[in-house]
Design an enzyme around this catalytic site. Sequence first.
Site, PDB file in Angstrom:
ATOM      1  CB  SER A 177      -0.971  -0.099   1.121  1.00 50.35           C
ATOM      2  OG  SER A 177      -1.908  -1.266   1.304  1.00 50.35           O
ATOM      3  CG  HIS A 182       5.146  -2.550   5.763  1.00 50.39           C
ATOM      4  ND1 HIS A 182       5.538  -1.200   3.982  1.00 50.39           N
ATOM      5  CD2 HIS A 182       4.245  -2.780   5.100  1.00 50.39           C
ATOM      6  CE1 HIS A 182       4.450  -1.400   3.835  1.00 50.39           C
ATOM      7  NE2 HIS A 182       3.487  -2.696   3.690  1.00 50.39           N
ATOM      8  CB  VAL A 183       7.805  -7.621   7.987  1.00 49.02           C
ATOM      9  CG1 VAL A 183       7.234  -8.835   7.546  1.00 49.02           C
ATOM     10  CG2 VAL A 183       9.538  -7.264   7.290  1.00 49.02           C
ATOM     11  CG  HIS A 184       1.892  -7.370   6.545  1.00 51.23           C
ATOM     12  ND1 HIS A 184       0.789  -6.046   6.608  1.00 51.23           N
ATOM     13  CD2 HIS A 184       2.389  -6.655   5.489  1.00 51.23           C
ATOM     14  CE1 HIS A 184       0.539  -4.810   5.505  1.00 51.23           C
ATOM     15  NE2 HIS A 184       1.569  -5.722   5.187  1.00 51.23           N
TER      16      HIS A 184
END
Length: 252
Positions: A177, A182-184
């Site tokens: 997005s 970044h890591v979820h």
Amino acid sequence: MLATSPSSELLFKNDIYAKYASMVAPEQATITVDTIYPATEKHISKHSTQKFIMVAETAEVYSNKVLPYMQSLPASRITWVYNILEKKAETERLLFEDPNPETGFMLHPDLKWDQTQTEGLYCIALCHRRDLKCLRDLTADSLPLLRNVKHKTCQVIQDKYGIQSGQIRAYIHYHPSYYHLHVHFMHLSVDAGAGMAAGKAHLLDDVIDNIEVFGSDYYKRRTLHFTVGESDPLYKQCFANIDEPQAKRTKQ
């Protein structure tokens, strides 16, 4: 309206993003409301009903079309990310920080998680490095960072919430997005729908393994398949006018 309502409380605000807690009649329950203002075309597209297309992004298409599109996006799109990294916003939501500029990151709960049910755990690890925008940027030089994010985040989640690493799904979105690595991290009980679909979510362990096994430039060389909405600026600018054989498009 929310900001001036006596029954609404601003929980936090970061650039164009805000979260409110509001009382609803008969004032026996509280709901949370997330707002984006002003919303960009990308935001509107993400939350609109639309037809999706499966596309194949070759290395050539990425270099010639997608990368220039990413570079054309205004830096203000990720002001909110830098606000977090520079501790100008959301400091009260910080779960953990490793300040190392090369392998460090900050861990926050995702806005979708209310932090009341551990089975709903959903956290985001924002990397301190600003040169890594997406999956395509990851090489062997990124492995210490990726391993550090995985190890320390799983340890924090276990220590704070009692959730073992085997109950956590860790992945990277492509396309994300927003273009800052970044890591979820999500409990296996959470159904994130399209956000965890094949082609969209790349498991962190698989990313690490692919670079180790297939070479440092694996994600720079390979063709990546994913779905994108027809009203998404990414599709309209990078894939809508590509010849069928080059884009390898198939309608869902």
